[in-house]
Design a protein around this motif. Structure first.
Motif, short mmCIF file in Angstrom:
data_model
loop_
_atom_site.label_atom_id
_atom_site.label_comp_id
_atom_site.label_asym_id
_atom_site.label_seq_id
_atom_site.Cartn_x
_atom_site.Cartn_y
_atom_site.Cartn_z
N ARG A 20 0.84 -1.20 0.00
CA ARG A 20 0.00 0.00 0.00
C ARG A 20 0.87 1.25 0.00
O ARG A 20 1.56 1.54 0.96
CB ARG A 20 -0.95 0.00 1.20
N THR A 21 0.82 1.98 -1.13
CA THR A 21 1.70 3.13 -1.29
C THR A 21 0.95 4.45 -1.19
O THR A 21 1.55 5.52 -1.24
CB THR A 21 2.42 3.07 -2.65
N ALA A 22 -0.38 4.37 -1.11
CA ALA A 22 -1.16 5.61 -1.02
C ALA A 22 -0.83 6.30 0.30
O ALA A 22 -0.30 5.70 1.22
CB ALA A 22 -2.65 5.30 -1.10
N LYS A 23 -1.16 7.60 0.35
CA LYS A 23 -0.95 8.37 1.58
C LYS A 23 -1.99 7.91 2.59
O LYS A 23 -3.18 8.14 2.43
CB LYS A 23 -1.11 9.87 1.26
N LEU A 24 -1.52 7.22 3.64
CA LEU A 24 -2.45 6.62 4.60
C LEU A 24 -2.05 6.96 6.02
O LEU A 24 -0.86 7.10 6.31
CB LEU A 24 -2.43 5.09 4.47
N PRO A 25 -3.02 7.02 6.93
CA PRO A 25 -2.67 7.13 8.35
C PRO A 25 -1.92 5.85 8.77
O PRO A 25 -2.12 4.79 8.17
CB PRO A 25 -4.02 7.21 9.05
N ASP A 27 -2.20 3.70 11.18
CA ASP A 27 -2.96 2.49 11.53
C ASP A 27 -3.44 1.74 10.29
O ASP A 27 -3.37 0.52 10.22
CB ASP A 27 -4.13 2.83 12.48
N THR A 28 -3.89 2.47 9.29
CA THR A 28 -4.38 1.85 8.06
C THR A 28 -3.22 1.23 7.27
O THR A 28 -3.38 0.18 6.63
CB THR A 28 -5.12 2.89 7.19
N CYS A 31 -2.57 -2.39 7.70
CA CYS A 31 -3.61 -3.37 7.34
C CYS A 31 -3.58 -3.70 5.85
O CYS A 31 -3.26 -2.85 5.03
CB CYS A 31 -4.99 -2.79 7.64
N TYR B 7 -1.24 -2.53 -9.04
CA TYR B 7 -1.67 -1.20 -8.61
C TYR B 7 -1.10 -0.09 -9.50
O TYR B 7 -1.85 0.73 -10.07
CB TYR B 7 -1.26 -0.98 -7.15
N GLU B 183 -7.41 3.41 -1.77
CA GLU B 183 -7.12 2.53 -2.90
C GLU B 183 -8.36 1.84 -3.44
O GLU B 183 -8.30 1.06 -4.38
CB GLU B 183 -6.06 1.48 -2.54
N ALA B 273 -9.49 8.21 6.47
CA ALA B 273 -8.83 7.00 5.97
C ALA B 273 -8.24 6.16 7.10
O ALA B 273 -7.44 5.27 6.87
CB ALA B 273 -7.75 7.38 4.96
N ASP B 275 -8.24 3.33 9.76
CA ASP B 275 -8.89 2.04 10.03
C ASP B 275 -9.50 2.04 11.44
O ASP B 275 -10.64 1.62 11.64
CB ASP B 275 -7.86 0.92 9.88
#
Lengths: 100, 471
Positions: A20-25, A27-28, A31, B7, B183, B273, B275
């Motif tokens: 997962r390469t998107a800009k994520l917090p 905690d996410t 996962c 992706y 995503e 975003a 979780d």
């Protein structure tokens, strides 16, 4: 055991956490991105946990882990929330109370 | 040769996939700088108000009742100074096929897809729009896939979203459900590419044009019933389509003096975003987590240029709290005999309080109601909140509300109080984001860019220049 043509629910991992390469917090980021869909089982027979193929409602073929046979909805109106009857009482008193 | 479906490869083909899936080339509307030709984009959809009305009247959409909420008006007046407390009306959009105003968007998008010869439609949505597209696809004979963000990493689904998935399936659609994260767009693009279906985006010009009938009907019904246009229309604001379409419809009806107020539930502090925070929300739409980013950066949606541009139209932006909306939903059922879903009542909670600022002969219209059902109802939403450790108690929302921590039910109806958001800050934010995205070198901004930005935020060129001076 499920047999060909049964309506089933499958689960698959779309992206593993490290993919997962998107800009994520944070905690996410830890996962996997997971996916669920439903369809008619295409394999002759399968057990829960097997990798299977289904034909979805639109006729798409999708692969995933078999997790449920004859899936059904179980969401509900929830459990009792005592505040709601208090609100109802309060509203009626506020609008109609004290009036002849 | 089969295309690579990883992706990076799919995201890299995004523009091509989009072009094929919309039957529309957005490049023709671009100036190469900040400005793009929004009016032509909307005009070229080829649908006049009359044509949309024709489509919608064949598909059980539109001409919904405008209901005066007499008891809520009377209750609101108890907290207003003498002579104040506007009459509150609700546009009962739950009466549309599929139970929400989203049917207006879906009717046009699906009809357009059918006209262009697509075999099916896809929508990325966790909201009422999924059921709306599924219902319209069923009616118009197309296949339908809805992609929704529904579960946290423990596989726990938001009851409100689970119900929407159920509704989509009831209308014969396939529902692809995902865990939290942006995503979703990758899955969406990948399925679009594989199926060749139409992207029934919430933000396409066809979808937004479909909402114009709502604003038009509000003006016409008010004139017939009250002999005048409403003083104020309050729209629940998330992606901005409701505000944009309703305002455009009001303008087309000539109702140009109506004040347009956007209302969102304040979810400040919750990351959309995240979780862990996904199931700490006690409402899944109509909140600032969508409302503010979409207002200030409309083009971060699932189309190259969004047709929903709410800051072009809104005069004010107010917020209310989750507890206030839950309370008003209960009040709508108990005092008006109308059991409706909570999300649509965001505008109602705001209107209840806004009405107290206006004289008794003024008219406020809230632009929607939505259907209710298992999961999508005050009771399950509050009991789910409690299961997730959210503290629910009676109190003062203005001082105690903490999204993700508590839901404060107003201790009296007088404690329902909208908060005025700083709309000029949002306007400045839009200008800054647009410049950053399209023309970071401010010396290269053209006069057309300045004029475009002024229209984008409903202000003048001087306002735009003042913002640019701060960069």
């Amino acid at each position: 055991m499920a047999k060909k043509g049964d309506w089933v629910r499958i689960h698959a991992t779309v992206l593993k956490a490290e993919e997962r390469t998107a800009k994520l917090p944070e905690d996410t980021q830890k996962c996997d991105l997971e996916m669920w869909t439903k369809g008619f089982l295409q394999d002759e027979t399968a057990e829960i946990g097997d990798m299977v193929t289904v034909e979805t409602a639109v006729g798409r073929l999708e692969k995933g882990e078999l997790i449920e046979v004859n899936p059904y909805w179980s969401h509900s109106y929830g459990t009792f929330v005592p505040e709601l009857v208090q609100i109802d009482k309060q509203l009626r008193e506020a609008l109609f109370g004290g009036e002849e | 040769m089969a295309l690579a479906k990883d992706y990076a490869s799919v995201m890299g083909r995004s523009n091509d996939i989009m072009k094929k899936a919309l039957g529309l080339d957005y490049a023709t509307y671009e100036s190469g700088s900040v400005a793009f030709d929004y009016d032509s984009l909307m005009a070229d959809t080829g649908y006049t108000l009359e044509e949309i009305n024709k489509i919608q009247s064949k598909t059980a959409v539109g001409n919904t009742p405008l209901i005066e909420l007499r008891n809520l008006t009377a209750l609101s007046r108890k907290y207003a100074k003498p002579g104040y407390g506007a009459r509150i009306f609700a546009k009962d959009e739950a009466a549309n096929a599929s139970g929400s105003f989203k049917a207006r968007r879906a009717a046009c998008a699906v009809a357009h897809a059918k006209k262009l010869g697509y075999k099916g439609v896809i929508a990325a949505t966790s909201g009422n729009y999924g059921a709306a597209v599924a219902s319209q696809a069923a009616m118009q004979g197309l296949k339908c896939i809805v992609v929704q963000e529904c579960f946290d990493s423990n596989g726990v689904g938001q009851p409100e979203i689970v119900e929407k998935a159920r509704a989509c399936e009831a209308y014969g659609a396939e529902v692809i459900q995902l865990t939290v994260g942006p995503e979703l767009f990758y899955t969406f693009l990948s399925v679009l590419e594989d199926t060749g279906y139409f992207n029934a985006s919430l933000y396409s010009p066809f979808g937004i044009a479909g909402i114009e009938t709502l604003g038009y009907e509000i003006a016409m019904q008010c004139r017939e019933l009250l002999g005048k246009d409403p003083e104020m229309v309050v729209c629940t604001n998330a992606g901005g389509g409701m505000m944009t379409g309703t305002a455009r419809g009001l303008i087309k009806a000539g109702a140009t003096n109506t004040q347009l107020v956007a209302a969102s539930i304040d979810l400040t502090g919750l990351h959309m975003a995240s979780d862990a925070q996904f199931n700490k929300k006690s409402c899944t739409t109509g909140h600032t987590g969508f409302g503010v980013p979409y207002a200030t950066d409309p083009d971060h949606s699932d189309v190259p240029r969004s047709a929903a541009r709410p800051l072009r139209y809104m005069d004010r932006y107010v917020t209310v709290t989750q507890g206030e909306v839950m309370y008003m939903t209960e009040a709508l059922a108990n005092l008006e005999g109308l059991e409706r879903g909570p999300a649509g009542n965001t505008a109602l909670a705001a209107a209840f309080s806004l009405a107290q600022d206006l004289p008794e002969d003024a008219v406020i219209v809230i632009s929607e109601t939505e259907y209710t059902g298992a999961g999508k109802h005050v009771q399950p939403q509050l009991s789910f909140a409690r299961e997730n450790g959210i503290d629910i108690h009676f109190g003062d929302p203005a001082t105690e509300d903490k999204p993700g921590v508590n839901v404060i039910l107003p201790m009296t109806p007088g404690h329902i109080k909208y908060k005025e958001a700083d709309i000029n800050r949002f306007r400045a934010s839009l200008i800054k984001k647009a410049i950053k995205a399209h023309c970071p070198d401010v010396t290269k901004l053209t006069q057309a860019d300045l004029e475009f930005l002024a229209v984008e935020v409903k202000r003048d060129v001087d306002f735009v220049k003042e913002v640019i001076a701060t960069l």
